[in-house]
Design a protein around this motif. Sequence first.
Motif, PDB file in Angstrom:
ATOM      1  N   LYS A  46     -42.406 -47.184  41.149  1.00  0.00           N
ATOM      2  CA  LYS A  46     -43.141 -47.871  42.201  1.00  0.00           C
ATOM      3  C   LYS A  46     -42.496 -49.204  42.565  1.00  0.00           C
ATOM      4  CE  LYS A  46     -46.755 -50.520  41.831  1.00  0.00           C
ATOM      5  NZ  LYS A  46     -48.089 -51.124  41.635  1.00  0.00           N
ATOM      6  N   LEU A  47     -42.133 -50.000  41.577  1.00  0.00           N
ATOM      7  CA  LEU A  47     -41.530 -51.297  41.859  1.00  0.00           C
ATOM      8  C   LEU A  47     -40.151 -51.145  42.486  1.00  0.00           C
ATOM      9  CD1 LEU A  47     -42.549 -53.467  38.771  1.00  0.00           C
ATOM     10  CD2 LEU A  47     -43.527 -53.455  41.064  1.00  0.00           C
ATOM     11  N   MET A  71     -40.838 -50.577  46.088  1.00  0.00           N
ATOM     12  CA  MET A  71     -41.247 -51.834  46.701  1.00  0.00           C
ATOM     13  C   MET A  71     -40.058 -52.780  46.852  1.00  0.00           C
ATOM     14  SD  MET A  71     -44.928 -52.434  44.806  1.00  0.00           S
ATOM     15  CE  MET A  71     -45.330 -53.882  45.783  1.00  0.00           C
ATOM     16  N   ILE A 129     -45.171 -51.640  51.623  1.00  0.00           N
ATOM     17  CA  ILE A 129     -45.291 -52.579  50.510  1.00  0.00           C
ATOM     18  C   ILE A 129     -46.735 -53.043  50.333  1.00  0.00           C
ATOM     19  CG2 ILE A 129     -44.807 -54.700  51.803  1.00  0.00           C
ATOM     20  CD1 ILE A 129     -43.016 -55.534  49.448  1.00  0.00           C
ATOM     21  N   LEU A 130     -47.493 -53.114  51.427  1.00  0.00           N
ATOM     22  CA  LEU A 130     -48.898 -53.499  51.331  1.00  0.00           C
ATOM     23  C   LEU A 130     -49.706 -52.427  50.601  1.00  0.00           C
ATOM     24  CD1 LEU A 130     -51.196 -55.444  52.096  1.00  0.00           C
ATOM     25  CD2 LEU A 130     -51.421 -54.179  54.246  1.00  0.00           C
ATOM     26  N   SER A 139     -48.914 -51.971  46.823  1.00  0.00           N
ATOM     27  CA  SER A 139     -49.434 -53.040  45.946  1.00  0.00           C
ATOM     28  C   SER A 139     -50.726 -52.631  45.267  1.00  0.00           C
ATOM     29  CB  SER A 139     -49.661 -54.315  46.770  1.00  0.00           C
ATOM     30  OG  SER A 139     -48.464 -54.747  47.381  1.00  0.00           O
TER      31      SER A 139
END
Length: 466
Positions: free
Chosen positions: A109-110, A113, A208-209, A212
């Motif tokens: 996930k990161l 992002m 990216i929103l 999160s």
Amino acid sequence: MQEPLLGAEGPDYDTFPEKPPPSPGDRARVGALQNKRVFLATFAAVLGNFSFGYALVYTSPVIPALEHSLDPDLHLTKSQASWFGSVFTLGAAAGGLSAMILNDLLGRKLSIMFSAVPSAAGYALMAGAHGLWMLLLGRTLTGFAGGLTAACIPVYVSEIAPPGVRGALGATPQLMAVFGSLSLYALGLLLPWRWLAVAGEAPVLVMILLLSFMPNSPRFLLSRGRDEEALRALAWLRGTDADVHWEFEQIQDNVRRQSSRVSWAEARAPHVCRPIAVALLMRLLQQLTGITPILVYLQSIFDSTAVLLPPKDDAAIVGAVRLLSVLIAALTMDLAGRKVLLFVSAAIMFAANLTLGLYIHFGPRPLSPNSTAGLESESWGNLAQPLAAPAGYLTLVPLLATMFFIMGPQPASSSEQATPWAGAPSPGCSCLRSCPCGPVAWPRGSACWPAGSPPSSSPSPSCQWW
């Protein structure tokens, strides 16, 4: 006196038998399908594929505009236009290599992002470009982000998807990438080239929103020893009513089995090296068909040939056909078989590519602004090359040939061969079953990849692709 059959209790007279209670796996699947959060997490992730498809073909309407630019700092020569289109692949190869480290260092996930940083910076540079270096740097950064997402997103999607819908969700990265390309072609009909770059920022920011608020993949968390966090993430993805302990144990077992490293001696074994060689060779040959240059320079190709419709419209039509081909392949690949589709589509691609090449070489030329409409032909070398009539049906040949060719190889992303319970894809499957030749090569190559390979090796074929 004989007892009535409906009143008998023996197994031979069980008229209305009760269904056996569902197994823990069945309950987990039902709970996962009823929970919509996993679909939201998948959508948030595959927005990166949308941005990747958008960025890949960004140069298609932009290069013709810059070749006719009156600004001397932005006017592109043929050589500069070639660099502007192709430098994306250099960034994508670097992104694929970096994913081998970031996938395990930051997590799936990161890593996705993180790709938003070079993507947003690249679009900003191209939107405000005042020189060639800004265009090239922006294009390289968006390519890096595209290569990173192409390697990380299929892994993340396959690791969060429940077994019952893993195949369907595994098709979404490719669908979104193709839809992103179609969106660029469509917006190219309406927006100037700078605003196309500005529009490319929107899916990056939304991605990216949303991410999160999404959890990391349970498999990655377990591989880092964060068992409680992994259980919470799995419960969030499957829903409060789902029994996640059974699936959680299956993922744990799979992580333990894949924790051992492969030695060089094992890697040199024929049952390991041969499938890898076959998979990489298929992807190399797929890329050598020239699909990426056609997508990148699509409008320029139509500009250089005599076509019936405006080149921008032709590009949008080809983008729509490409999306349709992905949908058809997703429905027919398992029915017709990969090998059959591979050979059939290769033959169609050969015929389409040969037709397009012969048309460009011998066919009618596009009318230039200074051409005399009354001329019937113009010498070209030792050959008489007729000028194109505005409504000649022969000028449909480039569009039709490109449409048939584009239904073959396409950059893709999928997780067709995920390991049963962990959701960890085999490293060869960072691409999807799209339509026929090239898209078939991706899952067929995945099927050749040795089982039990760690997901961290998945970006290596992506890098080799570029």
